[in-house]
Design an enzyme around this catalytic site. Structure first.
Site: not given
Ligand SMILES: Nc1nc2c(ncn2[C@@H]2O[C@H](COP(=O)(O)OP(=O)(O)OP(=O)(O)O)[C@@H](O)[C@H]2O)c(=O)[nH]1
Length: 168
Positions: A10-15, A50-51
């Site tokens: 899910g969202a913010r699950s740590g995936k 993230h980068r």
């Molecule tokens: N365009 C782009 N998107 C990125 C980049 N790095 C990460 N993302 C996006 O960031 C998103 C994931 O980050 P979050 O939204 O913080 O994670 P989350 O899915 O809510 O939470 P988690 O379950 O912890 O992964 C993904 O959709 C990635 O595609 C990048 O360099 N460029």
């Protein structure tokens, strides 16, 4: 090493963190394929973090629609795709054929000659959405997860930062 791993959650699950750690445990060149498009400052800020977190040893490519093409261009690399669910949303909004896209993605995963890790959201656990577009999105995201899980060597579900092995 040739292997494929699907990381669901899910969202913010740590995936995403789980997927990144799995990729960083492997040797060789690493490519991050992002399907997210930057729409606003909050998103830009999150992506910048993230980068920075990935560090300079990662190459990044953005593929909001042509994910199979981006995979085909990544020969020999360890690839992390984040995430399939945003890709599904992009396909739907661009009025692309979801079935054909799923076929092309599965073929690209099977043709990839390096390790591949794919992240996807599990979006089907709540109530039925009350609008048709959201129902189509939920159905495409779920179908895509099933299709990719069928071809992946391993599948894990991440909840509260903890992985549960579903396959492999
Ligand atoms: N365009 C782009 N998107 C990125 C980049 N790095 C990460 N993302 C996006 O960031 C998103 C994931 O980050 P979050 O939204 O913080 O994670 P989350 O899915 O809510 O939470 P988690 O379950 O912890 O992964 C993904 O959709 C990635 O595609 C990048 O360099 N460029």
């Amino acid at each position: 090493m040739t292997s494929s791993l699907l990381v669901l959650g899910g969202a913010r699950s740590g995936k995403s963190r789980h997927a990144q750690a799995a990729a960083e445990a492997l040797p060789g060149a690493r490519l991050f394929i992002a399907t997210a498009e930057i729409w606003d400052a909050e998103m830009a800020d999150r992506i910048a973090r993230h980068r920075a977190d990935r560090g300079p040893e990662w190459e990044t490519v953005e593929a909001p629609i042509d994910l199979p093409g981006a995979l085909a261009a990544a020969r020999g690399k360890t690839v992390l795709v984040d995430c399939l669910t945003l890709w599904a949303s992009n396909l739907l909004l661009a009025e692309r054929d979801g079935e054909a896209a799923a076929d092309a993605l599965c073929a690209a995963i099977q043709a990839h000659d390096g390790a591949i890790i794919l992240v996807a959201n599990e979006v089907g656990l709540g109530i039925v959405p009350d609008n048709a577009l959201a129902r189509r999105f939920r159905d495409l995201a779920g179908t895509l997860n099933q299709r990719v899980a069928a071809v992946a060597d391993r599948v894990v579900f991440v909840a509260a930062g903890l992985p549960l092995a579903l396959k492999g």
